[in-house]
Design a protein around this motif. Structure first.
Motif, mmCIF file in Angstrom:
data_model
loop_
_atom_site.group_PDB
_atom_site.id
_atom_site.type_symbol
_atom_site.label_atom_id
_atom_site.label_comp_id
_atom_site.label_asym_id
_atom_site.label_seq_id
_atom_site.Cartn_x
_atom_site.Cartn_y
_atom_site.Cartn_z
ATOM 1 N N GLY A 12 0.778 -1.222 0.000
ATOM 2 C CA GLY A 12 0.000 0.000 0.000
ATOM 3 C C GLY A 12 0.814 1.278 0.000
ATOM 4 N N THR A 13 2.139 1.190 -0.015
ATOM 5 C CA THR A 13 2.980 2.382 -0.011
ATOM 6 C C THR A 13 2.712 3.210 -1.263
ATOM 7 N N PRO A 14 2.430 4.513 -1.120
ATOM 8 C CA PRO A 14 2.118 5.325 -2.304
ATOM 9 C C PRO A 14 3.320 5.459 -3.226
ATOM 10 N N VAL A 15 3.044 5.509 -4.523
ATOM 11 C CA VAL A 15 4.094 5.670 -5.530
ATOM 12 C C VAL A 15 3.694 6.769 -6.495
ATOM 13 N N PHE A 16 4.683 7.351 -7.144
ATOM 14 C CA PHE A 16 4.429 8.322 -8.207
ATOM 15 C C PHE A 16 3.604 7.629 -9.291
ATOM 16 N N PRO A 17 2.557 8.268 -9.818
ATOM 17 C CA PRO A 17 1.721 7.617 -10.833
ATOM 18 C C PRO A 17 2.554 7.076 -11.997
ATOM 19 N N GLY A 18 2.358 5.815 -12.289
ATOM 20 C CA GLY A 18 3.110 5.158 -13.350
ATOM 21 C C GLY A 18 4.285 4.347 -12.856
ATOM 22 N N ASP A 19 4.757 4.613 -11.633
ATOM 23 C CA ASP A 19 5.852 3.824 -11.069
ATOM 24 C C ASP A 19 5.348 2.454 -10.627
ATOM 25 N N ALA A 20 6.249 1.494 -10.627
ATOM 26 C CA ALA A 20 5.901 0.137 -10.181
ATOM 27 C C ALA A 20 5.762 0.121 -8.666
ATOM 28 N N PRO A 21 4.600 -0.276 -8.137
ATOM 29 C CA PRO A 21 4.437 -0.357 -6.684
ATOM 30 C C PRO A 21 5.181 -1.553 -6.119
ATOM 31 N N TYR A 22 5.251 -1.587 -4.795
ATOM 32 C CA TYR A 22 5.888 -2.724 -4.118
ATOM 33 C C TYR A 22 5.026 -3.970 -4.285
ATOM 34 N N ARG A 23 5.654 -5.042 -4.754
ATOM 35 C CA ARG A 23 4.996 -6.345 -4.840
ATOM 36 C C ARG A 23 5.980 -7.406 -4.362
ATOM 37 N N GLN A 24 5.448 -8.399 -3.677
ATOM 38 C CA GLN A 24 6.288 -9.481 -3.156
ATOM 39 C C GLN A 24 5.565 -10.804 -3.361
ATOM 40 N N GLN A 25 6.310 -11.791 -3.822
ATOM 41 C CA GLN A 25 5.755 -13.137 -3.921
ATOM 42 C C GLN A 25 6.738 -14.109 -3.288
ATOM 43 N N TRP A 26 6.174 -15.182 -2.752
ATOM 44 C CA TRP A 26 6.996 -16.187 -2.091
ATOM 45 C C TRP A 26 7.441 -17.236 -3.093
ATOM 46 N N CYS A 27 8.753 -17.402 -3.199
ATOM 47 C CA CYS A 27 9.319 -18.425 -4.078
ATOM 48 C C CYS A 27 9.474 -19.755 -3.355
ATOM 49 N N ALA A 28 9.643 -19.677 -2.048
ATOM 50 C CA ALA A 28 9.744 -20.882 -1.222
ATOM 51 C C ALA A 28 9.256 -20.526 0.171
ATOM 52 N N THR A 29 8.631 -21.460 0.839
ATOM 53 C CA THR A 29 8.132 -21.227 2.195
ATOM 54 C C THR A 29 8.517 -22.393 3.101
ATOM 55 N N LEU A 30 8.658 -22.064 4.360
ATOM 56 C CA LEU A 30 9.000 -23.086 5.343
ATOM 57 C C LEU A 30 7.981 -24.225 5.316
ATOM 58 N N ALA A 31 8.476 -25.406 5.166
ATOM 59 C CA ALA A 31 7.612 -26.591 5.096
ATOM 60 C C ALA A 31 8.509 -27.821 5.190
ATOM 61 N N PRO A 32 7.907 -28.971 5.394
ATOM 62 C CA PRO A 32 8.733 -30.189 5.355
ATOM 63 C C PRO A 32 9.502 -30.260 4.032
ATOM 64 N N CYS A 78 11.645 -27.977 3.081
ATOM 65 C CA CYS A 78 12.106 -26.629 2.715
ATOM 66 C C CYS A 78 12.455 -25.882 4.000
ATOM 67 N N PRO A 79 13.720 -25.576 4.237
ATOM 68 C CA PRO A 79 14.132 -25.024 5.526
ATOM 69 C C PRO A 79 14.044 -23.502 5.627
ATOM 70 N N VAL A 80 13.620 -22.814 4.560
ATOM 71 C CA VAL A 80 13.676 -21.345 4.569
ATOM 72 C C VAL A 80 12.469 -20.737 3.851
ATOM 73 N N ASN A 81 12.198 -19.471 4.187
ATOM 74 C CA ASN A 81 11.324 -18.622 3.383
ATOM 75 C C ASN A 81 12.186 -17.807 2.428
ATOM 76 N N VAL A 82 11.799 -17.734 1.142
ATOM 77 C CA VAL A 82 12.511 -16.942 0.136
ATOM 78 C C VAL A 82 11.466 -16.235 -0.722
ATOM 79 N N SER A 83 11.659 -14.936 -0.916
ATOM 80 C CA SER A 83 10.685 -14.181 -1.705
ATOM 81 C C SER A 83 11.361 -13.465 -2.862
ATOM 82 N N ALA A 84 10.541 -12.979 -3.780
ATOM 83 C CA ALA A 84 10.986 -12.120 -4.880
ATOM 84 C C ALA A 84 10.226 -10.806 -4.773
ATOM 85 N N ILE A 85 10.936 -9.705 -4.934
ATOM 86 C CA ILE A 85 10.355 -8.370 -4.803
ATOM 87 C C ILE A 85 10.487 -7.623 -6.117
ATOM 88 N N THR A 86 9.422 -6.925 -6.530
ATOM 89 C CA THR A 86 9.488 -5.980 -7.642
ATOM 90 C C THR A 86 8.959 -4.643 -7.167
#
Length: 208
Positions: free
Chosen positions: A14-34, A36-44
């Motif tokens: 929800g962080t405001p951005v200049f119109p037309g700029d790419a806002p903050y987005r994050q997706q999880w590439c890996a999550t803690l689970a049997p 998988c020992p780590v959480n890993v995300s990708a940010i744009t």
């Protein structure tokens, strides 16, 4: 104990951005689970999200990228000056009460409270103010809005004044809790070798 002020806004979807700029987005590439020992995300996001340093490449086709900027302007003695609701531009007379023995970094508080959404009427620097601060030996200017130029500006005169005088820029700071006065600024850009700006974690530290 020296006191620290965190002057960086929170960064989230929800962080405001200049119109037309790419806002903050994050997706999880890996999550803690049997298995998988780590959480890993990708940010744009745009490098102008949140507190950030503009690099010369932002306003000069042949300017340096963020990772090429010298770090010295982003760390050292700094003055916070209040010019709350002075808009639309920070003129010299708004700063005149606080210019004696000026350190080489100047941050201006223009907002009573940091905006939580995009502000089309953001307060910016007058280019003549940039010029006069440079004449006093200022190396870096900053403020608590998204741009040192008005949101609807197309020729960006204050950015061009910064380019011509070799100043550095911090934008989107949060100065709500910071009294006027002198501090140590620490706001180092990332070593992004092709980017026109860089996020910073900007802090102020008391001098005593």
């Amino acid at each position: 104990m020296q006191k620290l002020w965190d002057i960086s806004p929170a960064v989230h979807p929800g962080t405001p951005v200049f119109p037309g700029d790419a806002p903050y987005r994050q997706q999880w590439c890996a999550t803690l689970a049997p298995g998988c020992p780590v959480n890993v995300s990708a940010i744009t996001m745009s490098p102008h999200v949140g507190a950030h340093a503009d690099a010369p490449l932002h306003y000069d086709a042949h300017g340096a990228a963020a990772g090429e900027m010298a770090l010295a302007p982003f760390i050292g003695p700094c003055r916070v000056i209040h010019a709350i609701a002075c808009g639309p531009l920070i003129e010299w007379h708004h700063l005149a009460h606080a210019l004696a023995e000026l350190p080489p970094r100047v941050l201006v508080r223009t907002c009573a409270q940091a905006p939580t959404q995009w502000d089309t009427r953001l307060i910016a620097y007058a280019p003549a103010t940039i010029e006069r601060l440079a004449d006093l030996g200022v190396l870096l200017v900053g403020l608590d809005t998204a741009s040192i130029d008005p949101a609807d500006s197309h020729d960006l005169p204050s950015h061009q004044a910064v380019r011509q005088r070799g100043l550095r820029v911090l934008e989107n700071l949060v100065l709500d809790e910071v009294p006027e006065g002198d501090y140590e600024l620490i706001a180092l850009p990332l070593k992004l070798m092709q980017a026109e700006a860089s996020p910073v974690r900007a802090v102020l530290r008391s001098l005593a």
